[in-house]
Design an enzyme around this catalytic site. Structure first.
Site, PDB file in Angstrom:
ATOM      1  N   ASP A   1       4.682   1.579  -0.249  1.00  0.00           N
ATOM      2  CA  ASP A   1       4.236   0.263  -0.707  1.00  0.00           C
ATOM      3  C   ASP A   1       4.158   0.273  -2.231  1.00  0.00           C
ATOM      4  O   ASP A   1       3.346   0.999  -2.811  1.00  0.00           O
ATOM      5  CB  ASP A   1       2.856  -0.038  -0.114  1.00  0.00           C
ATOM      6  CG  ASP A   1       2.385  -1.461  -0.403  1.00  0.00           C
ATOM      7  OD1 ASP A   1       2.861  -2.069  -1.378  1.00  0.00           O
ATOM      8  OD2 ASP A   1       1.527  -1.957   0.350  1.00  0.00           O
TER       9      ASP A   1
ATOM     10  N   SER B   1      -2.980  -7.694   3.552  1.00  0.00           N
ATOM     11  CA  SER B   1      -3.066  -7.482   2.109  1.00  0.00           C
ATOM     12  C   SER B   1      -4.445  -7.902   1.592  1.00  0.00           C
ATOM     13  O   SER B   1      -5.460  -7.362   2.026  1.00  0.00           O
ATOM     14  CB  SER B   1      -1.929  -8.236   1.412  1.00  0.00           C
ATOM     15  OG  SER B   1      -1.812  -7.863   0.062  1.00  0.00           O
TER      16      SER B   1
ATOM     17  N   HIS C   1       5.544  -3.396   1.262  1.00  0.00           N
ATOM     18  CA  HIS C   1       4.332  -4.217   1.324  1.00  0.00           C
ATOM     19  C   HIS C   1       4.556  -5.369   2.292  1.00  0.00           C
ATOM     20  O   HIS C   1       5.303  -6.311   1.996  1.00  0.00           O
ATOM     21  CB  HIS C   1       3.970  -4.746  -0.062  1.00  0.00           C
ATOM     22  CG  HIS C   1       2.619  -5.403  -0.106  1.00  0.00           C
ATOM     23  ND1 HIS C   1       1.448  -4.681  -0.137  1.00  0.00           N
ATOM     24  CD2 HIS C   1       2.251  -6.709  -0.095  1.00  0.00           C
ATOM     25  CE1 HIS C   1       0.414  -5.507  -0.163  1.00  0.00           C
ATOM     26  NE2 HIS C   1       0.878  -6.748  -0.124  1.00  0.00           N
TER      27      HIS C   1
END
Length: 434
Positions: free
Chosen positions: A349, A215, A380
């Protein structure tokens, strides 16, 4: 109703027939509930192999052959795994199931501005399959650290495969570590990660590096590698999972309600507020860049953008939010990365808008060293696998990263010594003669 037969009364109770309309309403209600369940859980969505964008080169062919999970069908848990929201929620609340507890050693690195970076070092549980010394240098997601379940799961899996792991703890993220300067982690500051990598290179002069970012960490590692070519020395490859590539373009999508993105924005902002307020003694005061008015605005902030405008951009003296997002996004540096680069995203996501995925896809179409893998499901940082309901302890994401790293190590092992990653500035005798 009563009837008389041979002097006896026969009492028969006749129930009124259920109205047909009521039956129809029940059926409609059941059908509606089923429809909502099917839509919310995305049960009709098919499973598929990741959509891979890459150039046809010997290295990429070798990687895809040696890491077959990239080209095989990803099958999430049947009942809920096709919902990006549930995958994301499970990652956010639980992290992983049956999480291991790898034992590491915490390192403290003093920074030039008075800050103290920390990272946890985990030694391998056995020899690597190639016999080489290989270290995973890992950058977690926003506000995360080595104690998060998804990090521990990945570290445990990597250790079993013979990798040493160094995991950065984002500045200010650990609840029991006080800040030693009025600064904490930001979206794209690479100082702490660079310090950790420098330490690993110094302490283990013969180790190869596998760079991994999750991320926000994906943005940091790609920016780090692209900032200076020397940062790529001794790096075998880089893997980025579920990053957004451009903070400036992403912030516009975070104000939209589709995929509940505005709600996620609120939740992440609330978490950031808690982290910042836990260090209010270090961040706010006469000797810092923050004022009491900034603290008041922080309390009322409901989005990451408001927090970035009020607090985060000031850590590095950015004059505007646009300048902060522009300079801290890897989109302006990632084209300088020349080591093999695997970029992984999920189409469902809820945090990364589909428009942002043109960045990695275009990059993979233009650069030979880049592979872009887009899964249909995974949410995610979810990527859970499982048959029906209960997910497996190890996720598809964990397997892909280690599988890709193993393939790169095998490729490196079979190269001539003059072409290995530690000799980026040299060429083979045949090439010199030519």
């Amino acid at each position: 109703m009563a009837t008389q037969d041979s002097g006896y009364y026969d009492y028969t109770i006749v129930a009124p027939e259920m109205p047909a309309m009521f039956d129809g309403m029940k059926l409609a209600a059941v059908a509606t509930v089923l429809y909502v369940i099917v839509r919310c859980l995305n049960l009709k969505s098919p499973t598929a192999a990741p959509d891979i964008t890459y150039q046809d080169t010997p290295l990429n062919r070798f990687l895809l052959k040696s890491c077959p999970i990239l080209t095989k069908e990803y099958i999430p848990p049947l009942l809920w795994g096709k919902s990006g929201h549930l995958q994301t929620a499970l990652y956010g609340k639980m992290g992983r199931v049956s999480c291991p507890h790898p034992i590491g050693l915490r390192k403290y690195l003093p920074m030039q501005d008075g800050a103290t970076a920390t990272f946890d070092l985990f030694e391998p549980m056995g020899d690597h399959r190639t016999g080489d010394d290989v270290t995973m240098v890992i950058c977690p997601g926003i506000g995360n650290h080595s104690e998060k379940h998804y990090i521990r799961t990945f570290v445990g899996h990597s250790q079993k495969e013979g990798y040493r792991c160094a995991v950065l703890n984002h500045l200010g993220a650990l609840p029991n570590i006080e800040l030693t300067s009025p600064r904490m982690f930001t979206y794209g500051c690479t100082w702490e990660f660079a310090s950790m990598v420098g330490y690993i290179k110094k302490m283990f002069p013969h180790t190869h590096l596998i760079v991994v970012g999750f991320s926000l960490g994906g943005n940091i590692v790609c920016k780090f590698l692209g900032e200076n070519r020397t940062n790529q020395e001794r790096v075998l490859c880089c893997v980025s999972v579920c990053q957004g590539y451009s903070a400036l373009r992403a912030q516009e999508t975070f104000l939209q309600w589709d995929q509940c993105r505005r709600f996620y924005n609120f939740l992440m902002a609330d978490n950031m507020k808690k982290i910042i307020l836990s260090h209010r003694g270090s961040l706010f005061g006469n000797a810092t860049k923050m004022e009491d008015a900034d603290l008041s605005r922080l309390y009322t902030a409901t989005s990451l953008m408001q927090i970035d405008e009020t607090i985060m951009r000031k850590f590095h003296g950015h004059n505007s939010l646009k300048e902060y997002y522009e300079k801290e996004s890897c989109v302006h540096y990632i084209h300088n990365v020349d080591v093999p680069l695997l970029l992984v995203n999920s189409a469902d996501d809820p945090l990364v808008h589909g428009s942002l995925l043109t960045i990695p896809r275009t990059l993979a179409e233009k650069k030979q060293n880049v592979i872009f893998a887009l899964t249909l499901h995974g949410g995610h940082l979810g990527f859970f696998e499982g048959a029906v309901l209960v997910p497996q302890p190890l996720t598809w994401m964990d397997k892909v990263i280690v599988g890709y790293a193993n393939a790169m190590c095998q490729w490196e092992k079979q190269k001539p010594p003059c072409q290995k990653s530690g000799n980026l500035n040299t060429s083979c005798p045949e090439e010199k003669a030519a």
